[in-house]
Design a protein around this motif. Structure first.
Motif, PDB file in Angstrom:
ATOM      1  N   SER A  75       0.841  -1.197   0.000  1.00 57.71           N
ATOM      2  CA  SER A  75       0.000   0.000   0.000  1.00 57.71           C
ATOM      3  C   SER A  75       0.873   1.244   0.000  1.00 57.71           C
ATOM      4  O   SER A  75       1.862   1.326   0.738  1.00 57.71           O
ATOM      5  CB  SER A  75      -0.903   0.016   1.240  1.00 57.71           C
ATOM      6  N   LEU A  76       0.501   2.201  -0.858  1.00 58.36           N
ATOM      7  CA  LEU A  76       1.207   3.485  -0.914  1.00 58.36           C
ATOM      8  C   LEU A  76       0.373   4.598  -0.302  1.00 58.36           C
ATOM      9  O   LEU A  76       0.615   5.788  -0.563  1.00 58.36           O
ATOM     10  CB  LEU A  76       1.557   3.828  -2.372  1.00 58.36           C
ATOM     11  N   ALA A  77      -0.608   4.238   0.499  1.00 50.39           N
ATOM     12  CA  ALA A  77      -1.418   5.246   1.172  1.00 50.39           C
ATOM     13  C   ALA A  77      -0.524   6.101   2.071  1.00 50.39           C
ATOM     14  O   ALA A  77       0.272   5.581   2.859  1.00 50.39           O
ATOM     15  CB  ALA A  77      -2.520   4.575   1.985  1.00 50.39           C
ATOM     16  N   ALA A 135      -1.705  11.297  -7.522  1.00 50.32           N
ATOM     17  CA  ALA A 135      -3.041  11.151  -8.098  1.00 50.32           C
ATOM     18  C   ALA A 135      -3.103   9.954  -9.043  1.00 50.32           C
ATOM     19  O   ALA A 135      -4.067   9.187  -9.042  1.00 50.32           O
ATOM     20  CB  ALA A 135      -3.449  12.425  -8.824  1.00 50.32           C
ATOM     21  N   SER A 136      -2.056   9.801  -9.869  1.00 49.38           N
ATOM     22  CA  SER A 136      -2.031   8.682 -10.814  1.00 49.38           C
ATOM     23  C   SER A 136      -1.310   7.464 -10.258  1.00 49.38           C
ATOM     24  O   SER A 136      -1.329   6.390 -10.860  1.00 49.38           O
ATOM     25  CB  SER A 136      -1.361   9.113 -12.124  1.00 49.38           C
TER      26      SER A 136
END
Length: 585
Positions: A75-77, A135-136
């Motif tokens: 996860s890159l949250a 965002a992407s």
């Protein structure tokens, strides 16, 4: 209804089997293939276009790593910067996650990968930089805005770092509470007993692992799977590394394959190198009486031709001058594999020449035009196309080359017989030279040089550098000189001088009463070109001299100056400066 426990049937537990499911094999092969491509190399002292190409390649590979990381539960949250993202990619799955993950659980980039960020000054330029676009969910290349990653580097000498563990949430987990490969849960159906709608137009087929065959009837094994679908691929991707996967139950078959019409071989794992236009056939060969060999799986790989990249043109200076850049070196830098090309170049639209290494261009050859350099890559391998041309230019000098000043000359080191008589002993030089013992008069033979001034002399332009005064006296036999060295100093740029050396021969003719001119002694130039060259304003030159007009008692040719017996005459001396790269006949 309860699901039967496989252990109650006397069969080994599937969860503790040493076999892998097809999904595990394909996911692992995909991950390994991407990880093997993530190699970030340090690039320095290269042209901007090469550095940009390298940065784009690194970003593409890291974005692939990001996708694989997410596919295996990462996860890159909360990761809002490039540094945060790379830190996440350099972690490993914790022990619990690793035990339940069918696939990659370690770091997705080299733990020694480092980011070299732009300075505040570099950030204000149009220098390319890698920016994390949250965002992407990927890195992008920008040429402005906030500071970004200038380059990615790997310190191969660094001590391996200890990876930080993190909890990951893969989309599929191995069983944690049952003896099945995947956990399941029984529950009563909810809702009424109504028909269930099925979308027959979007059915996704998932290959299943072969199970035990029905009793008494051997079944056919499934065909092997290829890691790369057949089709056309860019020639630059070849040779392709192809892996084979066996979709059947472990222990009941093995894969055999052959490339083109070669011998059948047992697949022992690892990549198979597929070259352009190669074909592969493979089948699952049974090792159990309960199964029959599979049918053949075939695949072929064709290349799409690729246009070569044009070389880069590099010069040691952008413009000629006559201080430091009278000679400029040109270098072509290849952007292709050396086996696929031959570089060519031409100057000012002339004939194409094969490039074999850096070459010089001279200001004197291009004073009025400058140099337009055109270069290209010519295909030297099948499936590659010639590149487009690329262009460079060297501007002409702002001021044309010329010399202005005065000349001086001196004689030194005369050579003669054992009875030579001269005013120039060893180590002595002078503009006045005498030789011989006088017999007919009180004066021996002598030669004197007087320098001259010149102005705005250009290369290849004939100009007067002085005059000889020559007295041909009658001297005793054996006392004369046979040769004398002569050096000319040319002044330019104020007080700077350059020296050119020549050897003069001395011919003392027998005196007779038939013709005065036949008895005339003479001086001749052994070679009209100087024995030494000199560099002026960064350009190497040689000097050519020749005799010109004479007085009434003398006459001359280009390389000879004659004077009557017991008479004197002057003879003008002319010179021409030639660059050493010119061919002079």
């Amino acid at each position: 209804m309860t699901h039967p426990d496989s252990t109650s049937l006397g069969a080994p537990s599937l969860r503790h089997s040493y076999a892998f499911s097809l999904l595990e094999v394909l996911m692992t092969l995909t991950g390994v293939g991407i990880l093997s491509a993530i190699t970030i190399a340090y690039v320095s002292s290269t042209p901007e276009s090469v550095a940009l190409a390298k940065l784009e390649s690194d970003v593409r590979k890291i974005n692939n790593a990001v996708q694989v990381y997410a596919a295996f539960g990462g996860s890159l949250a909360g990761a809002d910067s490039a540094e945060d993202v790379i830190t996440r990619l350099q972690t490993k799955a914790d022990t619990i996650t690793a035990k339940q993950t069918a696939g990659l659980t370690g770091s997705f980039v080299d733990p020694s990968l480092r980011l070299e960020m732009q300075s505040s000054t570099e950030a204000t330029s149009d220098q390319p930089r890698a920016i994390w676009d949250s965002a992407s969910g990927r890195f992008v290349i920008a040429h402005g805005g906030s500071a970004g990653v200038k380059r990615f580097t790997v310190n191969g000498n660094a001590t391996p770092a200890t990876l930080t563990s993190e909890s990951r949430n893969p989309s599929m987990r191995l069983s944690a509470v049952s003896t099945w490969i995947w956990d399941y849960r029984e529950s009563r159906a909810t809702g009424g007993m109504n028909p269930t709608g099925i979308d027959v137009d979007n059915v996704v087929y998932t290959p299943m692992t072969a199970g035990p065959p029905p009793a008494g009837s051997p079944q056919t094994l499934k065909k092997p799977l290829f890691s790369i679908p057949q089709g056309n691929y860019p020639i630059s991707d070849f040779n392709l590394n192809l892996y084979l996967a066996n979709p059947n139950l472990a222990g009941v078959s093995r894969i055999k394959y052959r490339v083109d019409s070669g011998a059948w071989m047992i697949y022992a794992g690892g990549p198979i190198s597929m070259y352009p236009n190669s074909k592969i056939s493979a089948f699952a060969e049974t090792t159990s009486s309960n199964w029959k060999n599979s049918s053949k799986a075939n695949s072929d790989y064709k290349p799409d031709p690729a246009k070569l990249k044009a070389p880069l043109i590099a010069t040691t200076a952008p413009q000629f001058d006559y201080v430091e850049n009278a000679v400029i070196d040109v270098r072509l830098e290849s952007l292709n594999h050396p086996d696929t090309e031959q570089l060519e170049y031409r100057l000012n639209g002339g004939a194409w020449l094969e490039y074999t290494g850096p070459f010089p261009v001279y200001a004197l050859n291009y004073e009025s035009t400058g140099v337009d350099i055109e270069a290209r890559a010519i295909s030297a391998a099948e499936y590659y196309l010639d590149s487009d041309s690329t262009f460079g230019r060297i501007e002409p000098p702002a001021v044309l080359f010329s010399i202005t000043g005065e000349s001086n000359g001196e004689f030194y080191d005369p050579i003669g017989g054992n009875n030579l008589v001269t005013n120039l002993t060893a180590g002595v030089s002078d503009e006045y030279f005498t030789w011989g013992t006088a017999t007919g008069t009180d004066v021996a033979s002598w030669l004197e040089f007087t320098g001259a001034a010149y102005s705005d002399v250009r290369p290849g332009e004939r100009f007067m550098i002085g005059a000889f005064d020559y007295y041909n006296g009658t001297i005793a036999s054996g006392t004369g000189a046979e040769s004398i060295n002569f050096s000319i100093d040319l002044e330019f740029s104020g007080s700077e001088t350059r020296t050119f050396d020549f050897e003069l021969g001395m011919i003392n003719t027998p005196n007779n009463d038939v013709s005065p001119w036949e008895a005339a002694d003479f001086v001749f130039v052994d070679s009209v070109f100087a024995s030494t060259n000199a560099t002026i304003a960064g350009q190497e030159f040689t000097l050519q001299i020749e005799f010109g007009e004479t007085g009434v008692d003398g006459f001359s040719t280009i390389d000879q100056f004659h004077v009557l017996e017991d008479a004197s005459a002057f003879g003008n001396l002319y010179a021409t400066l030639f660059p050493v790269f010119d061919v002079i006949d």
